[in-house]
Each structure stands twice: as C-alpha cells, then as structure tokens.
Design an enzyme around this catalytic site. Structure first.
Site, PDB file in Angstrom:
ATOM      1  N   LYS A   9      69.788   9.193  12.120  1.00  0.00           N
ATOM      2  CA  LYS A   9      69.960   7.921  11.405  1.00  0.00           C
ATOM      3  C   LYS A   9      70.875   8.076  10.186  1.00  0.00           C
ATOM      4  O   LYS A   9      71.188   9.196   9.754  1.00  0.00           O
ATOM      5  CB  LYS A   9      68.581   7.399  10.998  1.00  0.00           C
ATOM      6  CG  LYS A   9      67.679   7.057  12.191  1.00  0.00           C
ATOM      7  CD  LYS A   9      66.410   6.356  11.725  1.00  0.00           C
ATOM      8  CE  LYS A   9      65.518   5.995  12.898  1.00  0.00           C
ATOM      9  NZ  LYS A   9      64.336   5.202  12.466  1.00  0.00           N
ATOM     10  N   TYR A  49      66.786  -2.519  18.892  1.00  0.00           N
ATOM     11  CA  TYR A  49      65.412  -2.553  18.365  1.00  0.00           C
ATOM     12  C   TYR A  49      64.709  -3.879  18.672  1.00  0.00           C
ATOM     13  O   TYR A  49      63.757  -4.246  17.980  1.00  0.00           O
ATOM     14  CB  TYR A  49      65.425  -2.302  16.864  1.00  0.00           C
ATOM     15  CG  TYR A  49      65.505  -0.830  16.477  1.00  0.00           C
ATOM     16  CD1 TYR A  49      64.491   0.054  16.831  1.00  0.00           C
ATOM     17  CD2 TYR A  49      66.575  -0.332  15.743  1.00  0.00           C
ATOM     18  CE1 TYR A  49      64.537   1.387  16.470  1.00  0.00           C
ATOM     19  CE2 TYR A  49      66.632   1.013  15.371  1.00  0.00           C
ATOM     20  CZ  TYR A  49      65.603   1.858  15.740  1.00  0.00           C
ATOM     21  OH  TYR A  49      65.646   3.182  15.380  1.00  0.00           O
ATOM     22  N   ASN A 112      63.935   7.555   7.970  1.00  0.00           N
ATOM     23  CA  ASN A 112      63.130   8.652   8.527  1.00  0.00           C
ATOM     24  C   ASN A 112      63.928   9.591   9.433  1.00  0.00           C
ATOM     25  O   ASN A 112      63.379  10.224  10.333  1.00  0.00           O
ATOM     26  CB  ASN A 112      61.862   8.116   9.199  1.00  0.00           C
ATOM     27  CG  ASN A 112      62.129   7.303  10.439  1.00  0.00           C
ATOM     28  OD1 ASN A 112      63.267   6.953  10.727  1.00  0.00           O
ATOM     29  ND2 ASN A 112      61.084   6.996  11.183  1.00  0.00           N
ATOM     30  N   HIS A 115      65.456   8.931  15.341  1.00  0.00           N
ATOM     31  CA  HIS A 115      64.734   8.121  16.320  1.00  0.00           C
ATOM     32  C   HIS A 115      64.703   8.913  17.621  1.00  0.00           C
ATOM     33  O   HIS A 115      65.656   9.624  17.941  1.00  0.00           O
ATOM     34  CB  HIS A 115      65.463   6.783  16.565  1.00  0.00           C
ATOM     35  CG  HIS A 115      64.978   6.073  17.791  1.00  0.00           C
ATOM     36  ND1 HIS A 115      63.858   5.276  17.801  1.00  0.00           N
ATOM     37  CD2 HIS A 115      65.445   6.073  19.078  1.00  0.00           C
ATOM     38  CE1 HIS A 115      63.662   4.809  19.023  1.00  0.00           C
ATOM     39  NE2 HIS A 115      64.620   5.280  19.815  1.00  0.00           N
ATOM     40  N   GLU A 126      67.525   3.200  26.749  1.00  0.00           N
ATOM     41  CA  GLU A 126      68.229   3.556  25.506  1.00  0.00           C
ATOM     42  C   GLU A 126      69.466   4.411  25.800  1.00  0.00           C
ATOM     43  O   GLU A 126      70.496   4.257  25.144  1.00  0.00           O
ATOM     44  CB  GLU A 126      67.272   4.293  24.566  1.00  0.00           C
ATOM     45  CG  GLU A 126      66.167   3.371  24.053  1.00  0.00           C
ATOM     46  CD  GLU A 126      65.220   4.063  23.082  1.00  0.00           C
ATOM     47  OE1 GLU A 126      65.380   5.277  22.815  1.00  0.00           O
ATOM     48  OE2 GLU A 126      64.324   3.369  22.558  1.00  0.00           O
TER      49      GLU A 126
END
Ligand code: CMP
Length: 137
Positions: A9, A49, A112, A115, A126
């Site tokens: 990310k 998402y 965070n 993913h 995905e």
C-alpha cells in the site's frame, strides 16, 4: 499450487520498503509470479474494494489507496493465500504478531502496509483485476 494477490500500500511504498516486503515473500517460499507499481484511480480503488462500500471506513480507505503508488503482485506457491496472510499479520497492526509485515512496517488500521486476498475465490477476482493471464508466470 495456489495463487494470491498482494498489494503493497501507499504507506509502505512511501517508506521505501517495497524490497523488504517482497523479500518476506520470497524468503518464505512464495514465488513472485507477476509484479508492477501503479497509481490507482478513485474509480479503480472503489471497484477493487466494492465489497466494503457500505462500511464506515470505505471513503477513508479509498482516499488512502489513491494517496500514492502501490505495488501489486501475484504470489504463487503451496498454500499461498494463507501463507501470505500469515506473513502479513492482523489487519490492525496493533494486534499483529511480532515479526509479521504489519507489525514491522504498518502504522495503523488504515495505513497497514499490505493487502492480501482473503479467499481463493477473491484471489482469482483480484488477480484478474490487475493482470492479464500472459503477464503471470
Ligand atoms: P485490507 O486487507 O486492504 O482490506 C480492507 C481495508 O480496510 C483493510 O485492509 C484496512 O486497511 C481498512 N480498514 C479500515 N478500518 C477497518 C476496519 N474497522 N475493519 C477492517 N478493515 C478496515
């Protein structure tokens, strides 16, 4: 042999730890079958998402995911989906086990670091979102 999708990310990319995170995968028996760095558009992040679109954190999540470039990778190997999630650690870095990617590189539940697909079914969706089949080897 399984496939799963990883995203490094914007927080981890900005910190300059792309190489350190990819090394975690390779050092733990996963193969990087495809990888690329890209900037998500708002529309792409919202689509990726979409499953979280009703959650209160959705807008913050999308804003964060388009705040800078990301690195998307297809990881392959035995038990790749679960292995990647074990390497990542808990979604909230405060709850992530020592030595996991999120414990070592993440700031908070929004920023965070990574993913990872949470099921083989989602992994296939995905992966197809980011890669053509001929790009995966
Ligand atoms: P990720 O695995 O990318 O999937 C959705 C993301 O939403 C998650 O990681 C977190 O970064 C973010 N998020 C923010 N708040 C929450 C929450 N309360 N529960 C789950 N995910 C959250």
């Amino acid at each position: 042999m399984e496939r799963t999708l990883s995203i490094i990310k914007p927080d981890a990319v900005a910190k300059g730890v792309i190489g350190k995170i990819l090394d975690r995968f390779e050092s733990n028996g996963l193969t990087i079958a495809a990888t690329k760095k890209l900037q998500l558009s708002r529309k792409e992040a919202e689509t990726f998402y979409a499953v979280h679109s009703e959650r209160p954190f959705f807008n913050d999540l999308v804003d964060f995911m388009i705040s800078g470039p990301v690195v998307v990778s297809v990881l392959t190997g035995e038990d790749a989906m679960k292995k990647n999630r074990d390497l990542m650690g808990a979604t909230n870095p405060k709850e992530a086990a020592a030595g996991t990617i999120r414990a070592d590189f993440a700031e908070n539940i929004d920023a965070n670091a990574v993913h990872g697909s949470d099921s083989l079914e989602n992994a296939a969706v995905e992966i197809a979102f980011f890669f053509a089949e001929k790009e995966i080897s």
